[in-house]
Each structure stands twice: as C-alpha cells, then as structure tokens.
Design an enzyme around this catalytic site. Sequence first.
Site, mmCIF file in Angstrom:
data_model
loop_
_atom_site.group_PDB
_atom_site.id
_atom_site.type_symbol
_atom_site.label_atom_id
_atom_site.label_comp_id
_atom_site.label_asym_id
_atom_site.label_seq_id
_atom_site.Cartn_x
_atom_site.Cartn_y
_atom_site.Cartn_z
ATOM 1 C CE LYS A 111 -27.697 29.363 -2.634
ATOM 2 N NZ LYS A 111 -28.165 28.271 -1.423
ATOM 3 N NE ARG A 117 -33.555 26.130 -8.067
ATOM 4 C CZ ARG A 117 -33.047 26.236 -6.905
ATOM 5 N NH1 ARG A 117 -32.435 25.116 -6.391
ATOM 6 N NH2 ARG A 117 -33.316 27.008 -5.683
ATOM 7 N NE ARG A 134 -31.514 27.928 8.521
ATOM 8 C CZ ARG A 134 -31.908 27.577 6.997
ATOM 9 N NH1 ARG A 134 -33.049 27.087 6.618
ATOM 10 N NH2 ARG A 134 -30.778 28.090 6.170
ATOM 11 N NE ARG A 163 -38.197 26.974 8.642
ATOM 12 C CZ ARG A 163 -37.770 27.993 8.205
ATOM 13 N NH1 ARG A 163 -38.325 28.864 7.782
ATOM 14 N NH2 ARG A 163 -36.277 28.065 8.107
ATOM 15 N NE ARG A 210 -33.909 21.734 1.688
ATOM 16 C CZ ARG A 210 -33.640 22.818 2.564
ATOM 17 N NH1 ARG A 210 -33.822 22.405 3.941
ATOM 18 N NH2 ARG A 210 -33.360 24.075 2.057
#
Length: 216
Positions: free
Chosen positions: A13, A88, A127, A160, A171
């Site tokens: 996004k 949301r 990542r 992370r 998530r």
Amino acid sequence: MNIVLMGPPGAGKGTQAKRIAHKYNIPHISTGDMLREAVAAGNDLGLKVGEIMEKGLLVPDTLMIGLVKERLSRGDARNGFILDGFPRTVEQAGALDEMLEELDRKVDVVLLVNSSEEVVVDRISSRRVCPKCGKVYNLLTIKPHIDGRCDVDGSQLVQRDDDLAETVRSRYRVYVEKTAPVIDYYSNSEVFFLDIDGSGNIDEVAGEIFGLLGNV
C-alpha cells in the site's frame, strides 16, 4: 480525487500510495504519520495521544476521528487526498462520511490492495534492517551487496520482531477480522470500489491501479 486506501500489511500500500500521490498531486495521509505529528506538536491532543501510545494502548476512535478531521481540513488536502490506515472500523467509516459531508466532500474511490496471507508472510518475513542507519532491505527484492551486511555502513542486518513469520500471520488475521466489515460497508455503497491484486510486481500493480483510476 478523495481516495481511501485499504489492504493488509505487506500488500504494498505504501509504495502505491506514494505513486498515486505524486501522479495526482495530492497528499498521502497515513494515520501513523498523523499520530507522530500530533505527539511532536505537543498540543493538548498530542499529549493525550502520546500518553496512550506510551502505554501501548490503541488510540480511541474519538481521538483518531479528531486527528483525521483536522488533517483533512488543511489546504493541501482541498483538492484531494489518499487516506491510508483509516477507517479501520465501520464506525470510523461512518464518521469519515460525516466529516467529509461537513466539508462538502465525499469519498470518491476506495482502493483495496489485496494479497494472500502467504504472499504477505513471504514479503514481510524477508525484511532485514540495519540497526545503525535504519536502511531496509528485502531478501527477495532489495538484497544487500554482501549477504547479511548493510551496503551503507557494513553493519550486521537484523530482523525486527514484528517481521517474524508468526507475528505477520497474527497481524494478517487481525486485519482480515477487523477490516472485512469495512470492505462490506464500502463495496455496498455508491463509491467507486477497486479490488486490486497486490501480489504482482510494483510496476504491474501500479499500471492496473492507474488504468482503473482513469475511469473514475
């Protein structure tokens, strides 16, 4: 053009929002940026937000709605915006409609950039970040020149906690659970609703988005 941008974490996004904002010369407004800006401003609203975030709690709808309303009333958003991270919930979607009506405006387009759970997990869990300079890499698409080392300062790259596969899956499931009613809210309304597959490469996805936005 007033655009609401939706999609799971890792769907791309942010990347697409920057391209849209540049093409249409409209601000990319993210809730994360608004919260950080409010805290940095140090006003009454910012102090309330800062206290909540320090405790690790979610910012209540009333505060978020106030932040969004203030941001959308600024001059740079007069000719359009791309809103990322809000609404949301269905309650927030209704509040957004009401605040825009007060400004004699409306949501023109809802852009849903979708990706499967597996694609999202692969992207985010790949990542790696430099703990020294903050540069972000991706083992699939943006690899360092030397495996495991930052191109800028040679530091050992780290992953992370938020980017661990199981965390990403959690998530993603929360996103689906919380956002599904909002998708129904907009897909059953009169706004121009676009459901884009974000699994392709950046240029392919951007091409599809701009092709469809050209018909609005």
